[in-house]
Design a protein around this motif. Structure first.
Motif, PDB file in Angstrom:
ATOM      1  N   CYS A   1      -3.405-105.011 -56.566  1.00 33.53           N
ATOM      2  CA  CYS A   1      -4.782-104.991 -57.052  1.00 33.53           C
ATOM      3  C   CYS A   1      -4.984-103.851 -58.050  1.00 33.53           C
ATOM      4  CB  CYS A   1      -5.766-104.843 -55.884  1.00 33.53           C
ATOM      5  SG  CYS A   1      -5.635-103.253 -55.029  1.00 33.53           S
ATOM      6  N   GLN A   2      -6.139-103.839 -58.672  1.00 29.53           N
ATOM      7  CA  GLN A   2      -6.440-102.806 -59.656  1.00 29.53           C
ATOM      8  C   GLN A   2      -6.517-101.421 -59.015  1.00 29.53           C
ATOM      9  OE1 GLN A   2      -6.485-103.333 -62.974  1.00 29.53           O
ATOM     10  NE2 GLN A   2      -6.640-101.126 -63.189  1.00 29.53           N
ATOM     11  N   HIS A   3      -6.920-101.348 -57.767  1.00 28.24           N
ATOM     12  CA  HIS A   3      -6.948-100.065 -57.070  1.00 28.24           C
ATOM     13  C   HIS A   3      -5.536 -99.471 -56.995  1.00 28.24           C
ATOM     14  CE1 HIS A   3      -8.132 -96.892 -54.350  1.00 28.24           C
ATOM     15  NE2 HIS A   3      -7.143 -97.256 -53.537  1.00 28.24           N
ATOM     16  N   CYS A   4      -4.541-100.326 -56.766  1.00 27.26           N
ATOM     17  CA  CYS A   4      -3.143 -99.872 -56.737  1.00 27.26           C
ATOM     18  C   CYS A   4      -2.767 -99.274 -58.090  1.00 27.26           C
ATOM     19  CB  CYS A   4      -2.209-101.039 -56.423  1.00 27.26           C
ATOM     20  SG  CYS A   4      -2.445-101.806 -54.813  1.00 27.26           S
ATOM     21  N   VAL A   5      -3.123 -99.976 -59.154  1.00 31.58           N
ATOM     22  CA  VAL A   5      -2.842 -99.505 -60.511  1.00 31.58           C
ATOM     23  C   VAL A   5      -3.492 -98.149 -60.742  1.00 31.58           C
ATOM     24  CG1 VAL A   5      -3.248 -99.957 -62.968  1.00 31.58           C
ATOM     25  CG2 VAL A   5      -2.518-101.821 -61.449  1.00 31.58           C
ATOM     26  N   ASN A   6      -4.743 -98.024 -60.343  1.00 29.79           N
ATOM     27  CA  ASN A   6      -5.467 -96.758 -60.531  1.00 29.79           C
ATOM     28  C   ASN A   6      -4.820 -95.618 -59.746  1.00 29.79           C
ATOM     29  OD1 ASN A   6      -7.272 -98.199 -62.103  1.00 29.79           O
ATOM     30  ND2 ASN A   6      -8.830 -98.332 -60.507  1.00 29.79           N
TER      31      ASN A   6
END
Length: 64
Positions: free
Chosen positions: A12-17
């Motif tokens: 997810c985008q949280h992982c990327v962040n």
């Protein structure tokens, strides 16, 4: 100089962040671009690869 890594475990985008923030704090890093669909991470600057891998692991992910 840009180094490319493959990061596993992102979904997810949280992982990327999280990865972008952790790797961005490594001394010598001037830029981080993480692509979620491919798992590719481009790191710009002159950081040591071991420090980049350690930052990714501390964020809860693995470098393939």
């Amino acid at each position: 100089m840009t180094s490319t890594y493959v990061v596993t475990g992102m979904n997810c985008q949280h992982c990327v962040n999280s990865i972008t923030e952790a790797v961005g704090e490594v001394p010598g890093v001037t830029g981080v671009v993480v692509d979620l669909p491919t798992g590719r991470m481009d790191v710009t600057g002159g950081p040591q690869a071991d420090l980049v891998r350690q930052a990714v692991q501390e964020a809860g992910f693995k470098v393939a």
